[in-house]
Design a protein around this motif. Structure first.
Motif, PDB file in Angstrom:
ATOM      1  N   THR A 111       0.838  -1.208   0.000  1.00  0.00           N
ATOM      2  CA  THR A 111       0.000   0.000   0.000  1.00  0.00           C
ATOM      3  C   THR A 111       0.870   1.254   0.000  1.00  0.00           C
ATOM      4  O   THR A 111       0.599   2.221  -0.731  1.00  0.00           O
ATOM      5  N   GLU A 151       2.302   1.735  -3.408  1.00  0.00           N
ATOM      6  CA  GLU A 151       1.320   2.248  -4.369  1.00  0.00           C
ATOM      7  C   GLU A 151       1.104   3.743  -4.184  1.00  0.00           C
ATOM      8  O   GLU A 151       0.967   4.491  -5.170  1.00  0.00           O
ATOM      9  N   GLN A 160       2.057   6.539  -6.922  1.00  0.00           N
ATOM     10  CA  GLN A 160       1.017   7.424  -7.447  1.00  0.00           C
ATOM     11  C   GLN A 160       1.480   8.877  -7.410  1.00  0.00           C
ATOM     12  O   GLN A 160       1.275   9.628  -8.376  1.00  0.00           O
ATOM     13  N   ASN A 190       1.313  -0.049 -13.862  1.00  0.00           N
ATOM     14  CA  ASN A 190       0.760  -0.828 -12.743  1.00  0.00           C
ATOM     15  C   ASN A 190       1.842  -1.735 -12.159  1.00  0.00           C
ATOM     16  O   ASN A 190       1.800  -2.952 -12.320  1.00  0.00           O
ATOM     17  N   THR A 239       2.403  -2.814  -9.271  1.00  0.00           N
ATOM     18  CA  THR A 239       1.979  -3.762  -8.232  1.00  0.00           C
ATOM     19  C   THR A 239       0.888  -4.705  -8.772  1.00  0.00           C
ATOM     20  O   THR A 239      -0.013  -5.110  -8.036  1.00  0.00           O
TER      21      THR A 239
END
Length: 575
Positions: free
Chosen positions: A171, A174, A178, A235, A237
């Motif tokens: 998490t 990510e 981002q 992407n 992950t």
């Protein structure tokens, strides 16, 4: 290609299975390197093309195996999965190293015609640290673009990647990724790189822009390279379960409807769909022999990924493929010995298949026959041992090697054939007056009990040994027992009686009166039982004369010995 690999003894531990898989791949790569060197050294262009083709096949094998290792054996989760896929692509797209050496080895790298190609390829492969170092050459040589190079270099340096040993959660990765992605987008939107099309193109690639990626299709070289680069920048992950969606769309985008998927594409797509059985099926169709599918399936079976897949004729997929590969090895003049080990690894049908294939091996030399025989004896394959020994015994008889023939018939425990060979020994003795292969006959031991004729051969040789050692009484007793026990063939009685003549003529009385009577009875049985011959020719008349002379001499010797024995026994009784 034939590889002398033996099945690894595998436990259930995942780490061990991964190590075994890597060992297999290292062997494939070693074969590739050796074949590549052979290609370079080949003088004949046709041979060079053939070796080059083999290198291509090996490369495809290693590519597929590596992907299966990542997806099925390591079972990498989201995050580490992409790192493994990046290594997979880098391992199989090696042209960048040659290009890098060429560009960086030039006098002015930033002015080299392949400079921007090198930076782009490094970015496409996710080798951002190297790309940043190469980009610094442009900043040094071209001050106006130094600021833009520094900004793009910072973006490369700060790109979040889940590296081995990193403690951050998925998490957190990510969220960081981002933020980084949004920063790349802002620089592009603000026109930071507007004055430098190559740098702007690189920024678009790092944003995962599909159009920008496809614009470098010639540098990506294949759709799965495109897939991994696309995932890296859009992407990172990605979950294993979503791989096949990205794989299918990447294949469609990359081919663009201009061509159809190749067999390799179908195999890789089946792997991304986690359809193991389809991978094995497609490999069986596309690759040149059973080595690859047999060993890969064996490894996957040890990972307990094929337990539910049994074939309708009673075997499982692993065993079926191993049997096919082993059968192919048995067609080779020397690799059949390796095939034996593969049959041994098949608990259900391996032994039956081995028995069938063993019987078909051409026994060209005795050395090869001994190897086959050793295989059969180690596995208690009694019928095959007997069959091989009988074949070798027959070959030896045809070549008039009676000692070898007798040895093989004894090893085969074949009483009928041992009788036949013993008869040949006896016939040779009658013709030549001596035995061949004395060492073998003298050391028959318990083996002489295999057949009556073999027993007679061994005992008859013992009689000659006793006679040679001047143990006349023992020799005489043995000779008489051979005749009275009916163990001697009737056709050989005359020879035995003739052998008795020297003993009958000895100064010392060897045969007792009772023994002499037995010899006389045997002689009469032999002479009275002979059939009359119709219309004898000259040769037969001569043979009959010789036979008649022998009989008369025997009768005379027997009569004299009987008289001597009676006198001797009478005098001994009187005293």
């Amino acid at each position: 290609m034939e590889c002398a690999l033996v099945l690894w003894c595998l436990g259930g531990h995942l780490g061990k299975l991964v190590r075994v898989s890597k060992n297999y791949r290292s062997v494939i790569r070693a074969c590739m390197e050796e074949m590549h060197q052979t290609t370079i050294a080949a003088n004949d262009p046709a041979s060079g093309r053939q070796f080059s083709s083999q290198v291509s096949i090996l490369s495809v094998m290693e590519l597929i195996w590596n992907l299966c290792e990542i997806l099925f054996i390591e079972v990498a989760p989201a995050g580490p999965l992409l790192l493994l896929l990046l290594d997979w692509v880098r391992l199989h797209v090696c042209e960048v190293d040659t290009l890098s050496a060429d560009v960086l080895g030039s006098e002015n790298p930033s002015k080299h015609e392949g400079f921007w190609k090198l930076v782009t390829v490094l970015v496409l492969q996710g080798r951002l640290d190297e790309a940043r170092q190469v980009l610094s050459k442009e900043a040094d040589a071209n001050p106006p673009s130094a600021g833009m190079c520094r900004v793009l270099g910072d973006l490369m340096r700060t790109m979040p990647i889940l590296s081995p040993g990193n403690t951050q959660t998925l998490t957190e990765l990510e969220l960081r990724w981002q933020h980084w992605h949004e920063e790349c987008g802002r620089h592009l939107q603000d026109g930071t790189f507007a004055s430098s099309p190559p740098l702007e193109s690189l920024c678009k690639v790092m944003l995962g822009d599909e159009a920008a990626l496809l614009a470098h299709k010639d540098l990506l070289s294949n759709w799965y390279h495109f897939l991994v680069t696309r995932l890296l920048y859009s992407n990172p992950t990605v979950k294993p379960i979503d791989l096949h969606f990205y794989a299918q769309s990447s294949l469609d985008l990359f081919l663009g409807g201009e061509s159809s998927p190749e067999p390799l594409d179908n195999i890789l797509m089946a792997a991304f769909e986690f359809d193991i059985h389809q991978v094995i099926k497609e490999c069986s169709i596309a690759l040149s022999n059973w080595w690859f599918v047999a060993h890969l399936t064996d490894l996957l079976d040890h990972c307990r990924l094929l337990q539910s897949h049994n074939l309708y004729f009673g075997s499982n997929m692993r065993e079926f493929l191993l049997l096919e590969y082993a059968s192919g090895l048995f067609a080779h003049h020397s690799l059949w010995q390796l095939g034996v080990d593969y049959f041994d690894c098949c608990p259900e049908l391996g032994r039956a298949s081995l028995e069938l294939h063993i019987e078909r091996i051409p026994l060209n030399t005795e050395q090869k026959a001994l190897k086959v025989l050793r295989v059969c004896e180690q596995r208690q394959m009694t019928e095959q041992v007997r069959s091989i020994c009988k074949i070798l015994a027959m070959k030896a008889v045809r070549n008039n090697r009676l000692g070898s023939a007798l040895s093989w018939s004894i090893r085969a425990r074949d009483a009928a054939f041992a009788t036949l060979v013993s008869d040949r020994f006896l016939r040779d003795y009658c013709e030549r007056g001596c035995f061949s292969d004395l060492d073998l006959i003298d050391n028959l031991g318990p083996a002489m009990m295999l057949s009556d004729r073999l027993t007679f051969l061994g005992k008859y040789r013992e009689f000659h040994r006793l006679y040679g050692e001047k143990r006349f009484v023992e020799a005489a007793s043995l000779l008489l027992s051979l005749m009275t026990s009916q163990i001697a063939p009737r056709s050989f009685w005359m020879t035995l009686l003739t052998d008795a003549l020297p003993l009958l003529e000895q100064k010392q009385v060897i045969f007792s009166a009772e023994q002499t009577y037995e010899l006389m009875r045997c002689l009469e049985d032999l002479t009275s039982g002979r059939p009359a011959r119709a219309e004898p020719d000259a040769q037969r008349l001569e043979e009959d004369d010789v036979e008649t002379t022998k009989v008369e001499m025997l009768r005379l010797a027997l009569a004299r010995n009987l008289a001597r024995a009676i006198v001797r026994e009478g005098s001994l009784g009187g005293s």
